[in-house]
Design an enzyme around this catalytic site. Structure first.
Site: not given
Length: 260
Positions: A51, A198-200
């Site tokens: 993501s 932003k995470t993923g």
């Protein structure tokens, strides 16, 4: 575990076993000079962006006009879309897409771009290995390339991409930069730095799951881009791997920045 199993099935990868070697990286880079301020671990190792690729999709979407502002377009959820989390089963705006990391919204944006424009953006961004082909023999790169499939990126390459973003040297419009930053606004640290992130959460064939956090921190005229990658050697999984990485890194970040 249920979330990771679904992710693995969607991406066409095998779930890992315990006891495998883990990848980890902590990277902070001065956005102006490109100097690595902190570089620990296997920051050159490429894995799926998962993501975190929404940052690139956001730039593509706003530059192309598919995305308009933080509230538009609001796309309706439809049966058959990826719906692992309750937050995904509803009409979604760009702000909600980024906040809740809605996979199907990403896929709607890339589908509207089309394969040619999608690959062109990836090439012009020089994003990771630039491979948007997807899973072998499935012709699914437009919707799957970044989900444990063909597209790979290292923490070092994430930092290069993020430097181009904050320095506005990517070939996109000013609005694309502005709106992407608006979607990524995360928090102000106790020491005054503003963080965009932003995470993923992803996995590789035969490897433990991993969590990402990528972004940048701004204090006055100074900007530091960062990438944190943690791969769990015990194969612990769940929908929140990226969030666990985020929470741990955000606790460390003020002290890291104060040492620079």
């Amino acid at each position: 575990m249920k979330y990771l199993m679904a992710l693995a099935l969607l991406a066409g990868v095998a779930l890992p076993g315990a006891g495998q070697a883990a990848i980890s990286c902590t990277l902070l880079v001065d956005a102006a000079t490109g100097k690595a301020l902190v570089r620990e671990g296997q920051c050159e190792q490429r894995v799926t962006p998962a993501s975190t690729f929404k940052v690139a999709i956001s730039l593509m979407g706003y530059d192309s006009g598919i995305l308009v502002d933080t509230a538009t377009p609001q796309l309706p959820f439809r049966e058959g879309y990826v719906d692992w989390l309750p937050e995904w089963r509803t009409t979604t705006s760009p702000a909600a897409w980024m906040k809740h990391s809605v996979v199907w919204y990403s896929q709607q944006v890339t589908t509207r771009l089309g394969a040619e424009r999608f690959q062109s953006y990836i090439d012009r961004f020089d994003y990771g290995n630039r491979d948007a082909s997807g899973n072998p023999g499935r012709n699914d790169g437009l919707t799957q390339a970044w989900l444990g499939s063909s597209l790979k990126i290292s923490a070092d390459e994430q930092a290069v991409f993020l430097r181009k973003l904050v320095n506005r040297t990517l070939p996109v419009s000013a609005r694309a930069f502005d709106m992407t930053a608006a979607l990524m606004r995360h928090a102000r640290l106790r020491n005054g730095w503003d963080v965009y992130a932003k995470t993923g959460t992803g996995s590789e064939p035969g490897s433990p799951p991993h969590g990402w956090l990528v972004g940048w921190a701004v204090d006055g005229g100074r900007t530091v881009v960062f990438a944190r990658l943690v791969q769990d050697a015990q194969g612990e999984s769940g929908p929140r791997a990226g969030l666990r990485v985020r929470d741990a890194f955000m606790k460390e970040l003020p002290a890291l920045l104060e040492k620079l």
